[in-house]
Design an enzyme around this catalytic site. Structure first.
Site, PDB file in Angstrom:
ATOM      1  N   ASP A 157       0.875  -1.286  -0.405  1.00 28.92           N
ATOM      2  CA  ASP A 157      -0.396  -0.053   0.230  1.00 28.92           C
ATOM      3  C   ASP A 157       1.032   1.243  -0.061  1.00 28.92           C
ATOM      4  O   ASP A 157       2.223   1.195  -0.034  1.00 28.92           O
ATOM      5  CB  ASP A 157      -1.308  -0.237   0.988  1.00 28.92           C
ATOM      6  CG  ASP A 157      -2.241   1.288   0.706  1.00 28.92           C
ATOM      7  OD1 ASP A 157      -2.174   1.437  -0.190  1.00 28.92           O
ATOM      8  OD2 ASP A 157      -3.018   0.308   1.842  1.00 28.92           O
ATOM      9  N   ASP A 226     -10.122   3.607  -3.252  1.00 30.67           N
ATOM     10  CA  ASP A 226     -10.442   2.177  -3.332  1.00 30.67           C
ATOM     11  C   ASP A 226     -12.728   2.183  -3.510  1.00 30.67           C
ATOM     12  O   ASP A 226     -13.039   3.442  -3.967  1.00 30.67           O
ATOM     13  CB  ASP A 226     -11.205   2.339  -1.778  1.00 30.67           C
ATOM     14  CG  ASP A 226      -9.891   2.365  -0.889  1.00 30.67           C
ATOM     15  OD1 ASP A 226      -8.641   2.093  -1.744  1.00 30.67           O
ATOM     16  OD2 ASP A 226      -9.483   1.656  -0.069  1.00 30.67           O
TER      17      ASP A 226
HETATM   18  C1  GAL Z   1      -5.951   0.882   1.511  1.00 24.58           C
HETATM   19  C2  GAL Z   1      -6.904   0.420   0.234  1.00 24.58           C
HETATM   20  C3  GAL Z   1      -7.611  -0.636   0.535  1.00 24.58           C
HETATM   21  C4  GAL Z   1      -6.954  -1.686   1.992  1.00 24.58           C
HETATM   22  C5  GAL Z   1      -6.532  -0.312   3.424  1.00 24.58           C
HETATM   23  C6  GAL Z   1      -6.150  -1.024   4.603  1.00 24.58           C
HETATM   24  O1  GAL Z   1      -5.223   2.397   1.507  1.00 24.58           O
HETATM   25  O2  GAL Z   1      -6.950   0.440  -0.776  1.00 24.58           O
HETATM   26  O3  GAL Z   1      -7.296  -1.422   0.006  1.00 24.58           O
HETATM   27  O4  GAL Z   1      -5.875  -2.052   1.902  1.00 24.58           O
HETATM   28  O5  GAL Z   1      -6.023   0.670   2.117  1.00 24.58           O
HETATM   29  O6  GAL Z   1      -5.605   0.035   5.662  1.00 24.58           O
END
Ligand code: GAL
Length: 415
Positions: A157, A226
């Site tokens: 991430d 997301d």
């Molecule tokens: C976001 C990511 C999501 C999930 C989340 C967890 O940045 O895009 O898919 O992994 O973090 O905190």
């Protein structure tokens, strides 16, 4: 007339494609992700709630008992919140002992013994998005830990990376001059040296036009923020994916984000279109719902053999928009009804009632890779088959049909 049609088709592709990439054939060569990843990720089912050993093993059992493993879904991925709040005294990542009482490796081993694969989540910055330790400065150590634990898939991430000149390290950085790319390069190289093939899933939410370089860095790359549990989100991600289809290929794919089917925000028609669009765009298909509560209608969509075969086609080319003669042109940011793309043994044509109930028809003469004449087709959701010069469907709002048109079966040609 034919020339005019071809011109329209070319215009349609030009409208949606970005600047020509320099080295489309160059890919991260770790042998993985030759086709889009199929599996499960727990994040869309309650965020941090299910980042546990118990949940991963439940998912593995359910993938098998529901026939999803046989359909091709093999990755069991745990997202954010699986680790302890801090590294140990030697700087290693530590699984939360209440969530992973035996540690990670025994769980990975058990999942492997079931014929499945195991994935974990981390972050290129100093913390994950939920505030657990990130890999920045620990990339080599973390890659070796993952290899030791027999992890098969790593989602990286982009939270808490340095942002701009101020020295700020915010959760999300929106400074166009702060590139995430170098951090992904460090982790890619660390994984490559770790002694185990580990699928590298880039998650930088489409920053830095990741599709233009993702193929040299990872096996897939998130190309958007997301996904949310509603049709508007599905439609806008798909619309964006149409413009970057050319960057997908064996070894590296645009990741449209984890599926929301089963989570109650989409009706059955929308669930069909969601999985249908992701499948033809060659996105990874990572289920993100409580498998123990899956409706039959959702399960049938996920297990659709014809659709999965299209997603997993060895050619690995993503479908994009084409503009039929007489149809209005795509509008940036809006989902367009007409999609097509090459397959190793034919052409896929998708039609989606993006704006509301519609009778949509496609003449094969307008489809890139086909042409005038009669062709054999089969439709993935209804199982209908036929032959002719085109297809049409009366679709309720947001429903989709996906046709495989077989190139080898041109019945006659009017050239
Ligand atoms: C976001 C990511 C999501 C999930 C989340 C967890 O940045 O895009 O898919 O992994 O973090 O905190």
């Amino acid at each position: 007339m034919k020339f005019a049609l071809s011109l329209l088709v070319i215009c349609a592709f030009q409208h949606t494609s970005l600047a020509a990439p320099s080295a489309l054939t160059k890919r991260l060569e770790n042998g993985l992700g030759r086709t889009p990843a199929l599996g499960y990720n727990n994040w869309n089912n309650g965020g941090c709630t299910h980042a546990t050993a118990e949940s991963a093993l439940n998912v593995a059992n359910l993938l098998i008992s529901l026939g999803l493993k046989d359909a091709g879904y093999t990755y069991v991925n745990t997202d954010d919140c699986w680790s302890s709040n801090s590294r140990n005294s030697t700087g290693h990542l530590v699984p939360d002992p209440t969530k992973w009482p035996q540690g990670i490796k025994p769980v990975a081993d058990e999942i492997h013994s079931m014929g499945l694969k195991f994935g974990l989540y981390g972050d290129a910055g100093i913390m994950t998005c939920a505030g657990y330790p990130g890999s920045q400065g620990h990339e080599v150590q973390d890659a070796l830990t993952l290899a030791e634990w027999d992890v098969d898939y790593w989602k990286h991430d982009a939270c808490y990376l340095p942002c701009g000149d101020s020295g700020d390290v915010p959760q999300g950085c929106y400074d166009p001059n702060s590139s995430t790319k170098p951090y992904y390069g460090i982790m890619r190289d660390a994984l490559a040296e770790a002694g185990r093939p580990i699928f590298f899933s880039i998650c930088n939410w489409g920053r830095d036009s990741v599709w233009t370089w993702g193929k040299d860095y990872g096996n897939s790359w998130r190309m958007s923020n997301d996904i949310a549990n509603n049709w508007g989100s599905v439609a806008s991600i798909a619309a964006r994916a149409a413009g970057i289809a050319e960057y997908a290929g064996p070894g590296g794919f645009n990741d449209l984000d984890m599926l929301q089917v089963g989570n109650g925000g989409l009706n059955e028609n929308e669930e069909r279109a969601h999985v249908g669009l992701w499948a033809i765009a060659k996105s990874p298909l990572l289920i993100g719902t409580d498998l123990s509560k899956l409706q039959n209608s959702t399960l049938n969509i996920l297990k659709n053999k014809a659709l999965i075969a299209i997603n997993q086609d060895t050619l690995g080319k993503a479908a994009t928009y084409f503009q039929p003669a007489g149809a209005s042109a795509p509008v940036d940011g809006s989902l367009y009804p007409y999609w097509a793309g090459p397959l190793s043994d034919g052409v896929v044509v998708g039609i989606v009632a993006s704006e509301g109930a519609a009778n949509l028809s496609v003449s094969f003469a307008d489809v890139p890779g086909l042409g005038s004449g009669s062709w054999e087709w089969s439709e993935a959701f209804t199982g209908a088959t036929g032959e002719g010069t085109g297809v049409s469907a009366d679709l309720p709002a947001h429903d989709m049909r996906v046709y495989k048109v077989s190139k080898g079966t041109l019945m006659y040609s009017v050239r």
